[in-house]
Design a protein around this motif. Structure first.
Motif, PDB file in Angstrom:
ATOM      1  N   UNK A  87       0.808  -1.212   0.000  1.00  0.00           N
ATOM      2  CA  UNK A  87       0.000   0.000   0.000  1.00  0.00           C
ATOM      3  C   UNK A  87       0.840   1.260   0.000  1.00  0.00           C
ATOM      4  N   UNK A  88       0.234   2.368  -0.435  1.00  0.00           N
ATOM      5  CA  UNK A  88       0.937   3.631  -0.529  1.00  0.00           C
ATOM      6  C   UNK A  88       1.438   4.125   0.814  1.00  0.00           C
ATOM      7  N   UNK A  89       0.709   3.831   1.890  1.00  0.00           N
ATOM      8  CA  UNK A  89       1.122   4.291   3.222  1.00  0.00           C
ATOM      9  C   UNK A  89       2.416   3.615   3.654  1.00  0.00           C
ATOM     10  N   UNK A  91       4.680   2.322   1.791  1.00  0.00           N
ATOM     11  CA  UNK A  91       5.808   2.667   0.929  1.00  0.00           C
ATOM     12  C   UNK A  91       6.328   4.063   1.255  1.00  0.00           C
ATOM     13  N   UNK A  92       5.401   5.060   1.358  1.00  0.00           N
ATOM     14  CA  UNK A  92       5.863   6.435   1.571  1.00  0.00           C
ATOM     15  C   UNK A  92       4.879   7.265   2.400  1.00  0.00           C
ATOM     16  N   UNK A  94       1.984   7.817   2.164  1.00  0.00           N
ATOM     17  CA  UNK A  94       0.812   8.139   1.358  1.00  0.00           C
ATOM     18  C   UNK A  94       0.157   9.464   1.684  1.00  0.00           C
ATOM     19  N   UNK A  95      -1.172   9.498   1.762  1.00  0.00           N
ATOM     20  CA  UNK A  95      -1.866  10.763   2.000  1.00  0.00           C
ATOM     21  C   UNK A  95      -1.719  11.290   3.421  1.00  0.00           C
TER      22      UNK A  95
ATOM     23  N   UNK B  63      -2.450  14.308  -3.960  1.00  0.00           N
ATOM     24  CA  UNK B  63      -1.624  13.546  -3.022  1.00  0.00           C
ATOM     25  C   UNK B  63      -0.135  13.861  -3.151  1.00  0.00           C
ATOM     26  N   UNK B  80       5.752   9.399  -8.721  1.00  0.00           N
ATOM     27  CA  UNK B  80       6.165   8.376  -7.764  1.00  0.00           C
ATOM     28  C   UNK B  80       4.960   7.501  -7.443  1.00  0.00           C
ATOM     29  N   UNK B  82       4.538   5.156  -5.442  1.00  0.00           N
ATOM     30  CA  UNK B  82       4.309   4.802  -4.049  1.00  0.00           C
ATOM     31  C   UNK B  82       3.295   5.689  -3.359  1.00  0.00           C
ATOM     32  N   UNK B  83       3.175   6.939  -3.803  1.00  0.00           N
ATOM     33  CA  UNK B  83       2.222   7.848  -3.169  1.00  0.00           C
ATOM     34  C   UNK B  83       0.887   7.889  -3.891  1.00  0.00           C
ATOM     35  N   UNK B 112      13.138   0.743  -4.645  1.00  0.00           N
ATOM     36  CA  UNK B 112      12.315   1.946  -4.615  1.00  0.00           C
ATOM     37  C   UNK B 112      12.458   2.763  -5.899  1.00  0.00           C
TER      38      UNK B 112
END
Lengths: 146, 188
Positions: A87-89, A91-92, A94-95, B63, B80, B82-83, B112
């Motif tokens: 999930x995006x969270x 990884x980085x 996210x939001x 985002x 990116x 990932x986001x 990454x």
């Protein structure tokens, strides 16, 4: 390849570490276990104990409160081990975190700041199929580490 | 009655046939990757000829997924993954239809760096001071769009003026504007 390695690769056991977030990735992980996207076709199984697991599956932006627990879970799993950030969270963040470098007061940062991550699965939430693809990648990573 | 019989039919179908879907899913005739839904939103793809580097995708992204790096001659638009939440607003709001979300879903990676999708656009140079300006394509496209909408009486003069103006940066235009012989001209 001896019998021990073979049995490990054909039945990688997964430990699901939930570290905050909106629970959407966890629902997708539950969908992967269900018969439609059947993860057991590659032999993977969800285990509730990190001492039995080969793969640690992390979801969510890691809050400061649950960061030490994640480190403890990582230390408890036996070698060889593979960490998946799903999930995006994971990884980085996210939001939950802006990209301006200031950070969020409640978060300890992305997963790869606490523990070494081997497989990144982006998406918000990732599709069950892409989680399957990530597990397959993680198994190939396990074979390298063995 | 109808509902109950339908339900019974579905139950019998689920008991007899296999529920588990094939993995990986279907493939396009010309393409390499597989998809689940034909119009699903997945990995980004840049049309490198169409992209003018106008930053519209960066401004519209909720985002902070898309970032823009200006370095000498090049402007890189980087996504990116990932986001990204795959909302598709960059696709809908792109004025040139240069960025697209393909239905590719297999983009898990072991490093990454593989999660970045970059597109490089060249920037033009100021004739006077040598500073780098906006991308060449963006200036051209902006000129075309203004010319299409502007009043007919002014169009010819404006077209000649922009040929002189667009090579300089805004600071140099103020400094050496009087040498261009464009300000004293009558427009109509």
């Amino acid at each position: 390849m001896n019998l021990k390695q073979k049995s490990r690769l054909y039945s990688p056991w997964v430990f699901h570490a939930h570290c905050g977030g909106c629970n959407n990735c966890d629902i997708e992980v539950a969908a992967v276990l269900a018969p439609r996207f059947d993860i057991e076709r590659i032999g993977a199984q969800l285990k509730n104990n990190p001492r039995h697991a080969d793969i640690i599956l992390v979801t969510g932006p890691v809050p400061k409160h649950s960061a030490p627990f994640l480190k403890r879970v990582y230390d408890q799993t036996p070698k060889p081990k593979v960490v998946m950030a799903v999930g995006g969270c994971a990884v980085d963040c996210g939001p939950y975190q802006r990209d301006d470098g200031k950070g969020n007061y409640a978060l300890a940062g992305a997963t790869d700041k606490m523990i070494p991550v081997d497989v990144y699965v982006p998406g918000c939430p990732p599709k069950p199929e892409s989680i399957l693809h990530g597990v397959v990648l993680a198994v190939s990573k396990l074979a390298e580490k063995d | 009655m109808g509902g109950k019989t339908k339900l019974l039919e579905e139950v019998t179908q689920n008991l007899t046939k296999c529920v588990t879907i094939d993995y990986p899913g279907g493939t396009w005739p010309g393409k390499k990757f597989s998809y689940i839904v034909p119009n699903g939103r997945g990995k980004h793809e840049f049309d490198k000829e169409k992209c003018i580097g106008c930053q519209a995708c960066r401004n519209v992204c909720p985002n902070y997924t898309i970032s823009i790096l200006d370095k000498n001659e090049e402007r890189t638009v980087s996504v990116f993954l990932g986001r990204c939440t795959f909302c598709g607003r960059c696709m809908f709001d792109c004025p040139e239809d240069a960025i697209k979300l393909t239905p590719q879903y297999e983009f898990a990676s072991t490093s990454r760096d593989d999660l970045y999708i970059n597109n490089v656009v060249e920037r033009s140079k100021c004739k006077n001071c040598g500073e780098y300006l906006f991308p060449d394509k963006q200036l051209k496209r902006a000129r075309e769009r203004i010319l299409a909408e502007i009043d007919e009486r002014v169009r010819k003069v404006f077209e000649e003026d922009t040929k002189i103006y667009l090579d300089y940066c805004s600071d140099c235009r103020k400094k050496i504007g009087y040498t261009m012989n464009t300000l004293t001209r009558k427009y109509y």
